[in-house]
Design an enzyme around this catalytic site. Structure first.
Site, PDB file in Angstrom:
ATOM      1  N   ASP A  28      -8.364   7.947  -0.103  1.00  0.00           N
ATOM      2  CA  ASP A  28      -6.996   7.593   0.290  1.00  0.00           C
ATOM      3  C   ASP A  28      -6.295   8.763   0.978  1.00  0.00           C
ATOM      4  OD1 ASP A  28      -4.810   5.950   0.555  1.00  0.00           O
ATOM      5  OD2 ASP A  28      -4.166   6.108  -1.539  1.00  0.00           O
ATOM      6  N   GLY A  29      -5.341   8.430   1.837  1.00  0.00           N
ATOM      7  CA  GLY A  29      -4.485   9.458   2.446  1.00  0.00           C
ATOM      8  C   GLY A  29      -4.757   9.730   3.916  1.00  0.00           C
ATOM      9  N   GLY A  31      -3.795   7.948   6.527  1.00  0.00           N
ATOM     10  CA  GLY A  31      -2.585   7.690   7.307  1.00  0.00           C
ATOM     11  C   GLY A  31      -1.611   8.850   7.192  1.00  0.00           C
ATOM     12  N   ARG A  41      -2.114   6.863  12.909  1.00  0.00           N
ATOM     13  CA  ARG A  41      -2.863   6.669  11.663  1.00  0.00           C
ATOM     14  C   ARG A  41      -4.372   6.625  11.903  1.00  0.00           C
ATOM     15  NH1 ARG A  41      -0.512   4.851   7.122  1.00  0.00           N
ATOM     16  NH2 ARG A  41      -2.409   3.708   6.638  1.00  0.00           N
ATOM     17  N   ASN A  76      -6.564  -4.737   2.230  1.00  0.00           N
ATOM     18  CA  ASN A  76      -6.324  -3.997   3.481  1.00  0.00           C
ATOM     19  C   ASN A  76      -6.313  -4.897   4.726  1.00  0.00           C
ATOM     20  OD1 ASN A  76      -8.097  -0.998   2.378  1.00  0.00           O
ATOM     21  ND2 ASN A  76      -5.896  -1.367   2.411  1.00  0.00           N
ATOM     22  N   TRP A  77      -6.793  -6.159   4.600  1.00  0.00           N
ATOM     23  CA  TRP A  77      -6.700  -7.107   5.728  1.00  0.00           C
ATOM     24  C   TRP A  77      -5.246  -7.368   6.111  1.00  0.00           C
ATOM     25  CZ3 TRP A  77     -10.939  -7.734   8.339  1.00  0.00           C
ATOM     26  CH2 TRP A  77     -12.189  -7.766   7.703  1.00  0.00           C
ATOM     27  N   ARG A 202      -3.263   5.281  -9.253  1.00  0.00           N
ATOM     28  CA  ARG A 202      -3.547   3.863  -9.543  1.00  0.00           C
ATOM     29  C   ARG A 202      -4.967   3.565  -9.085  1.00  0.00           C
ATOM     30  NH1 ARG A 202       0.768   3.627  -5.791  1.00  0.00           N
ATOM     31  NH2 ARG A 202       0.029   3.497  -3.641  1.00  0.00           N
TER      32      ARG A 202
HETATM   33  C1  IPE Z   1      -7.105   1.801  -1.616  1.00  0.00           C
HETATM   34  O1  IPE Z   1      -6.217   2.474  -0.800  1.00  0.00           O
HETATM   35  C2  IPE Z   1      -8.189   1.174  -0.799  1.00  0.00           C
HETATM   36  C3  IPE Z   1      -9.080   2.100  -0.133  1.00  0.00           C
HETATM   37  C4  IPE Z   1      -9.119   3.389  -0.291  1.00  0.00           C
HETATM   38  C5  IPE Z   1     -10.029   1.501   0.757  1.00  0.00           C
HETATM   39  P1  IPE Z   1      -4.832   1.807  -0.337  1.00  0.00           P
HETATM   40  O2  IPE Z   1      -4.110   2.823   0.439  1.00  0.00           O
HETATM   41  O3  IPE Z   1      -5.095   0.505   0.318  1.00  0.00           O
HETATM   42  O4  IPE Z   1      -4.137   1.521  -1.753  1.00  0.00           O
HETATM   43  P2  IPE Z   1      -2.626   1.201  -2.094  1.00  0.00           P
HETATM   44  O5  IPE Z   1      -2.203   0.092  -1.196  1.00  0.00           O
HETATM   45  O6  IPE Z   1      -1.821   2.429  -1.840  1.00  0.00           O
HETATM   46  O7  IPE Z   1      -2.624   0.835  -3.542  1.00  0.00           O
HETATM   47  C1  IPE Z   2      -7.253   5.259   3.135  1.00  0.00           C
HETATM   48  O1  IPE Z   2      -6.196   5.861   3.782  1.00  0.00           O
HETATM   49  C2  IPE Z   2      -8.085   4.396   4.050  1.00  0.00           C
HETATM   50  C3  IPE Z   2      -7.939   2.951   3.813  1.00  0.00           C
HETATM   51  C4  IPE Z   2      -7.253   2.411   2.873  1.00  0.00           C
HETATM   52  C5  IPE Z   2      -8.653   2.072   4.715  1.00  0.00           C
HETATM   53  P1  IPE Z   2      -4.800   5.111   4.027  1.00  0.00           P
HETATM   54  O2  IPE Z   2      -4.860   4.440   5.342  1.00  0.00           O
HETATM   55  O3  IPE Z   2      -4.470   4.227   2.883  1.00  0.00           O
HETATM   56  O4  IPE Z   2      -3.816   6.338   4.082  1.00  0.00           O
HETATM   57  P2  IPE Z   2      -2.327   6.414   3.500  1.00  0.00           P
HETATM   58  O5  IPE Z   2      -2.397   6.029   2.060  1.00  0.00           O
HETATM   59  O6  IPE Z   2      -1.515   5.465   4.308  1.00  0.00           O
HETATM   60  O7  IPE Z   2      -1.946   7.842   3.690  1.00  0.00           O
HETATM   61 MG    MG Z   3      -3.450   4.538   1.171  1.00  0.00          MG
END
Ligand code: IPE
Ligand code: IPE
Ligand code: MG
Length: 256
Positions: A28-29, A31, A41, A76-77, A202
């Site tokens: 995660d992270g 973006g 992003r 994520n969709w 989480r």
């Molecule tokens: C969880 O990350 C899913 C993946 C890492 C692929 P998200 O960024 O989608 O999770 P939430 O929405 O913050 O809970």
């Molecule tokens: C994780 O990074 C990748 C996916 C969920 C696909 P994010 O895209 O969720 O990045 P943040 O949480 O927005 O920083």
């Molecule tokens: Mg995220």
């Protein structure tokens, strides 16, 4: 404060103790990493795929048995179509470009999730590499794609209901093993460590059943900044835990 260990010293320390059999990472992270730099992003996702490469390579070298990466959730969709499209393209590039690395290193590529939702231009090379690498036995790399833990539990329950209706499964035969044999993770070693990057606390629908007794390592590091050193820190953290499984410390020490 003592100096932080060099990467080689940390590695030696981690290799001297038992490794978790199966590590899962909520990557995660991406973006936020990009936004902090005033970039799109998608640039964060691109940098994140370099981390996937580095962490996979480091895991294989350390001798991990199984690594499961949460790459795209069933939820994520709902992101903007251009971001979803960009992520699918990066995934396709990853699968095409990593083919030699995966085969040369004896890695078995596996995927879990609602794979029928993945566009054919990604699913086809994925299925091809999955078939090609099926006999590899150095490490299983599982990509969780269009994956959701609740979705997995629904699919397992439907399967059990179908078998019960057909008369091939009796209610009394439904135990932990029967459930695990019908989950998408069937055949993978037990999940022992889950890492989440970016400071979120989480599980976001990741491996819900399998998490029951996994150790959690949470780090503020954003996924594009996560590499071998951070992996070693997570493994070292795991190795310092006392996994009690409901027992007391004394019981564990005396074997009673
Ligand atoms: C969880 O990350 C899913 C993946 C890492 C692929 P998200 O960024 O989608 O999770 P939430 O929405 O913050 O809970
Ligand atoms: C994780 O990074 C990748 C996916 C969920 C696909 P994010 O895209 O969720 O990045 P943040 O949480 O927005 O920083
Ligand atoms: Mg995220």
């Amino acid at each position: 404060m003592t100096d932080p260990l060099s990467i080689d010293a940390l590695k030696a320390q981690v290799l001297a103790r038992p490794l978790p059999r199966h590590v899962g990472i909520i990557m995660d992270g991406n973006g936020r990493w990009a936004q902090l730099r005033g970039q799109e992003r998608l640039e964060g996702h691109r940098k994140g795929s370099d981390s996937v490469r580095n962490v996979t390579r480091a895991s294989r070298r350390l001798g991990l048995e199984a690594l499961t990466l949460y790459a795209f959730s069933a939820q994520n969709w709902q992101r903007p179509p251009a971001e979803v499209e960009g992520l699918m393209e990066l995934l396709r590039e990853y699968i095409v470009n990593e083919r030699a690395e995966i085969m040369d290193n004896g890695i078995r590529l596996h995927a879990i999730g609602q794979l029928d939702r993945i566009p054919p231009r990604v699913r086809e090379p994925l299925e091809e590499l999955r078939a090609l690498s099926a006999g590899n036995d150095k490490m299983t790399l599982t990509l969780a794609l269009s994956y959701g833990g609740r979705e997995e539990i629904v699919a397992m329950t439907q399967q059990i209901a179908r078998e019960a209706a057909a008369g091939t499964l009796k209610a009394d035969d439904i135990d932990f093993t029967a459930i695990e044999q019908r989950l998408w993770t069937q055949g993978l070693p037990p999940l022992e460590l889950v890492v989440r990057t970016s400071g979120e606390v989480r599980v976001s629908n990741f491996l819900l059943w399998q998490l029951a007794y996994a150790e959690l390592h949470l780090t503020e590091t954003l996924w594009p900044d996560f590499g071998e050193r951070e992996l070693l820190i997570a493994l070292d953290d795991f190795q310092r835990r006392e996994r009690r499984f409901g027992k007391t410390s004394t019981q564990l020490r005396t074997g009673a």
